[in-house]
Design a protein around this motif. Structure first.
Motif, mmCIF file in Angstrom:
data_model
loop_
_atom_site.group_PDB
_atom_site.id
_atom_site.type_symbol
_atom_site.label_atom_id
_atom_site.label_comp_id
_atom_site.label_asym_id
_atom_site.label_seq_id
_atom_site.Cartn_x
_atom_site.Cartn_y
_atom_site.Cartn_z
ATOM 1 N N ALA A 93 0.805 -1.221 0.000
ATOM 2 C CA ALA A 93 0.000 0.000 0.000
ATOM 3 C C ALA A 93 0.837 1.269 0.000
ATOM 4 N N LYS A 94 1.987 1.278 0.693
ATOM 5 C CA LYS A 94 2.696 2.539 0.914
ATOM 6 C C LYS A 94 4.105 2.588 0.333
ATOM 7 N N ILE A 95 4.719 1.453 0.035
ATOM 8 C CA ILE A 95 6.112 1.467 -0.396
ATOM 9 C C ILE A 95 6.252 1.064 -1.863
ATOM 10 N N ALA A 96 5.565 0.011 -2.257
ATOM 11 C CA ALA A 96 5.704 -0.487 -3.629
ATOM 12 C C ALA A 96 5.218 0.544 -4.644
ATOM 13 N N ARG A 97 5.809 0.510 -5.821
ATOM 14 C CA ARG A 97 5.362 1.385 -6.896
ATOM 15 C C ARG A 97 3.963 0.982 -7.352
ATOM 16 N N ARG A 98 3.234 1.964 -7.819
ATOM 17 C CA ARG A 98 1.844 1.712 -8.199
ATOM 18 C C ARG A 98 1.746 0.655 -9.293
ATOM 19 N N ARG A 99 2.719 0.605 -10.184
ATOM 20 C CA ARG A 99 2.670 -0.382 -11.270
ATOM 21 C C ARG A 99 2.858 -1.805 -10.749
ATOM 22 N N SER A 100 3.641 -1.962 -9.691
ATOM 23 C CA SER A 100 3.938 -3.302 -9.190
ATOM 24 C C SER A 100 2.928 -3.792 -8.157
ATOM 25 N N ARG A 101 1.997 -2.942 -7.731
ATOM 26 C CA ARG A 101 1.036 -3.354 -6.706
ATOM 27 C C ARG A 101 0.140 -4.481 -7.199
ATOM 28 N N ALA A 102 -0.285 -4.370 -8.461
ATOM 29 C CA ALA A 102 -1.154 -5.413 -9.010
ATOM 30 C C ALA A 102 -0.436 -6.755 -9.046
ATOM 31 N N ALA A 103 0.848 -6.749 -9.423
ATOM 32 C CA ALA A 103 1.609 -7.998 -9.483
ATOM 33 C C ALA A 103 1.796 -8.595 -8.082
ATOM 34 N N LEU A 104 2.065 -7.732 -7.111
ATOM 35 C CA LEU A 104 2.229 -8.220 -5.739
ATOM 36 C C LEU A 104 0.923 -8.783 -5.201
ATOM 37 N N PHE A 105 -0.166 -8.107 -5.513
ATOM 38 C CA PHE A 105 -1.467 -8.599 -5.081
ATOM 39 C C PHE A 105 -1.775 -9.938 -5.748
ATOM 40 N N LEU A 106 -1.382 -10.070 -7.006
ATOM 41 C CA LEU A 106 -1.604 -11.328 -7.717
ATOM 42 C C LEU A 106 -0.821 -12.462 -7.072
ATOM 43 N N LEU A 107 0.386 -12.192 -6.613
ATOM 44 C CA LEU A 107 1.175 -13.210 -5.929
ATOM 45 C C LEU A 107 0.482 -13.678 -4.651
ATOM 46 N N CYS A 108 -0.171 -12.744 -3.971
ATOM 47 C CA CYS A 108 -0.900 -13.118 -2.761
ATOM 48 C C CYS A 108 -2.124 -13.969 -3.083
ATOM 49 N N LEU A 109 -2.683 -13.783 -4.276
ATOM 50 C CA LEU A 109 -3.888 -14.516 -4.655
ATOM 51 C C LEU A 109 -3.608 -15.926 -5.163
ATOM 52 N N ILE A 110 -2.366 -16.206 -5.535
ATOM 53 C CA ILE A 110 -2.042 -17.493 -6.141
ATOM 54 C C ILE A 110 -2.466 -18.680 -5.281
ATOM 55 N N PRO A 111 -2.244 -18.664 -3.943
ATOM 56 C CA PRO A 111 -2.672 -19.832 -3.148
ATOM 57 C C PRO A 111 -4.159 -20.137 -3.249
ATOM 58 N N LEU A 112 -4.987 -19.126 -3.545
ATOM 59 C CA LEU A 112 -6.420 -19.354 -3.639
ATOM 60 C C LEU A 112 -6.825 -19.975 -4.977
ATOM 61 N N TRP A 113 -5.889 -20.119 -5.882
ATOM 62 C CA TRP A 113 -6.206 -20.723 -7.164
ATOM 63 C C TRP A 113 -6.421 -22.235 -7.041
ATOM 64 N N VAL A 114 -5.965 -22.810 -5.951
ATOM 65 C CA VAL A 114 -6.166 -24.240 -5.714
ATOM 66 C C VAL A 114 -6.990 -24.407 -4.446
ATOM 67 N N SER A 115 -7.583 -25.567 -4.276
ATOM 68 C CA SER A 115 -8.467 -25.812 -3.140
ATOM 69 C C SER A 115 -7.671 -26.039 -1.858
ATOM 70 N N ASP A 116 -8.382 -25.995 -0.720
ATOM 71 C CA ASP A 116 -7.755 -26.285 0.567
ATOM 72 C C ASP A 116 -7.150 -27.680 0.588
ATOM 73 N N LEU A 117 -7.811 -28.624 -0.059
ATOM 74 C CA LEU A 117 -7.318 -30.002 -0.073
ATOM 75 C C LEU A 117 -5.965 -30.091 -0.766
ATOM 76 N N VAL A 118 -5.829 -29.435 -1.919
ATOM 77 C CA VAL A 118 -4.561 -29.464 -2.661
ATOM 78 C C VAL A 118 -3.467 -28.774 -1.867
ATOM 79 N N ARG A 119 -3.791 -27.645 -1.231
ATOM 80 C CA ARG A 119 -2.788 -26.936 -0.431
ATOM 81 C C ARG A 119 -2.336 -27.788 0.745
ATOM 82 N N ALA A 120 -3.271 -28.470 1.395
ATOM 83 C CA ALA A 120 -2.912 -29.316 2.530
ATOM 84 C C ALA A 120 -2.012 -30.467 2.098
ATOM 85 N N PHE A 121 -2.335 -31.095 0.955
ATOM 86 C CA PHE A 121 -1.489 -32.181 0.467
ATOM 87 C C PHE A 121 -0.124 -31.665 0.028
ATOM 88 N N GLY A 122 -0.070 -30.411 -0.409
ATOM 89 C CA GLY A 122 1.223 -29.810 -0.716
ATOM 90 C C GLY A 122 2.113 -29.730 0.520
#
Length: 289
Positions: A93-122
Motif C-alpha cells: 500500500a505505501k512502499i511499492a510502486r503503483r505499477r507493481s502493486r497489481a503484481a504483488l497482489f496477484l502473488l498473494c492470490l495465487i494460493p487461492l487458485w487451488v483448493s484447501d485439499l490441494v494446499r494441505a497435500f502440498g
C-alpha cells in the motif's frame, strides 16, 4: 417517473440474488440447525424439545475442551497472521510502486487458485517423513535419518496461516491505501521515531482494517476442517472434526447441530469481545469509507 421506476427495478434485480443467497444458504440453514439442536431423541421417530443436548455437551469435558482449544488456536493463528500480513500489506500500500502493486497482489492470490485439499497435500509432500524437507536436511548432513514434521500443532498453525493470511492482507491494504503520506511526514517532522510514528499514526489509522482482517481470519480458522485434520492427524482435536463425527460418523444430527450452534455462538462472542476491547464496531469496521 419512468426513470425512478427503472432505478427501483434495477435495484431490485441487483439485490434479489444477494437476498436469496442470504436467506436460502445462511438464514434458513441456521434456523434448521437451531431447531434440530433443541430436539432430544427418545427413540425411533420419538423426539421432545429441550436443552438436553446442550447439557450433554457441558457434561462431557472432551467436547468443551476441544471447543476452547480450537478457539485458542484460532486466536493464535489470527495474531500470527496479523504479524505476517501487516508488513506485506504496508509494503504493497505505501512502499511499492503503483505499477507493481497489481503484481504483488496477484502473488498473494495465487494460493487461492487451488483448493484447501490441494494446499494441505502440498504441505504433506513437504513435511512428511519421506518428504522434500526431510530429504534435503539429510542430504546436507543436518540430520542422520528421516524426521516426521507432520501431525503436531506447529504444522497445523503454519498450514492455517498460509491458508488465511490473504484475508488479513486484503482489508489492511484497502485501509492503508487511503492513508495520506503527509501524516507520516508530519510525524517524522515532529521528531517521532519510526516506532512512534507506527504506534501513534499507522496503527490507529489501520485499526478498522486490522479488526476486519482479524474477524475474517478468526472465523475462517475456527471453521476450518481439512487443514487441521490432514496436517494434525489424530492429534489435531479440532472442533469441526467433532461436528463432522456427530453428523457423518454417528449420524446424530441433533448433537451435531448443537455443536454447530455452540461454535457459532462462541466465535461470535469472541468477535464481540474483540470489538469491545479495541473500541471498534462492525459499522465502522466493515463500512469504513
Amino acid at each position: 417517473m419512468l426513470r425512478n421506476d427503472a432505478t427501483k427495478l434495477s435495484l431490485i434485480l441487483l439485490m434479489t440474488p444477494f437476498i436469496l443467497w442470504i436467506v436460502l444458504l445462511i438464514i434458513l440453514p441456521q434456523l434448521g440447525i437451531g431447531y434440530l439442536s433443541l430436539r432430544e431423541k427418545l427413540g425411533p421417530n420419538d423426539y421432545k424439545f429441550g436443552f438436553a443436548n446442550y447439557v450433554d455437551f457441558l457434561q462431557e469435558p472432551i467436547y468443551w475442551n476441544t471447543l476452547l482449544r480450537t478457539a485458542w488456536m484460532s486466536i493464535l493463528v489470527t495474531i500470527l497472521s496479523l504479524f505476517v500480513g501487516f508488513p506485506i500489506a504496508y509494503y504493497i500500500a505505501k512502499i511499492a510502486r503503483r505499477r507493481s502493486r497489481a503484481a504483488l497482489f496477484l502473488l498473494c492470490l495465487i494460493p487461492l487458485w487451488v483448493s484447501d485439499l490441494v494446499r494441505a497435500f502440498g504441505w504433506i509432500v513437504l513435511l512428511r517423513e519421506t518428504g522434500i524437507i526431510s530429504g534435503a536436511l539429510q542430504s546436507v548432513g543436518l540430520i542422520e535419518g528421516p524426521v516426521e514434521l507432520l501431525y503436531n500443532d506447529v504444522t497445523v498453525v503454519i498450514g492455517l496461516i498460509y491458508t488465511v493470511v490473504l484475508f488479513m492482507i486484503v482489508p489492511l491494504v484497502s485501509t492503508l491505501d487511503g492513508m495520506d503520506n503527509s501524516l507520516l511526514e508530519a510525524g517524522y517532522n515532529l521528531g517521532g521515531s519510526r516506532f512512534t510514528v507506527f504506534r501513534m499514526i499507522v496503527v490507529p489509522y489501520a485499526m478498522p482494517g486490522i479488526v476486519a482482517g482479524c474477524i475474517i481470519t478468526f472465523m475462517l480458522t475456527a471453521g476450518s476442517y481439512l487443514t487441521p485434520i490432514l496436517l494434525g492427524g489424530k492429534n489435531s482435536m479440532w472442533f469441526t472434526e467433532q461436528i463432522y463425527d456427530q453428523f457423518i460418523t454417528r449420524y446424530n444430527w441433533e448433537a451435531g447441530s448443537t455443536f454447530g450452534v455452540l461454535l457459532l455462538v462462541f466465535t461470535s462472542f469472541v468477535v464481540w469481545l474483540g470489538l469491545r476491547l479495541t473500541g471498534q464496531n462492525l459499522a465502522s469496521t466493515v463500512a469504513k469509507d
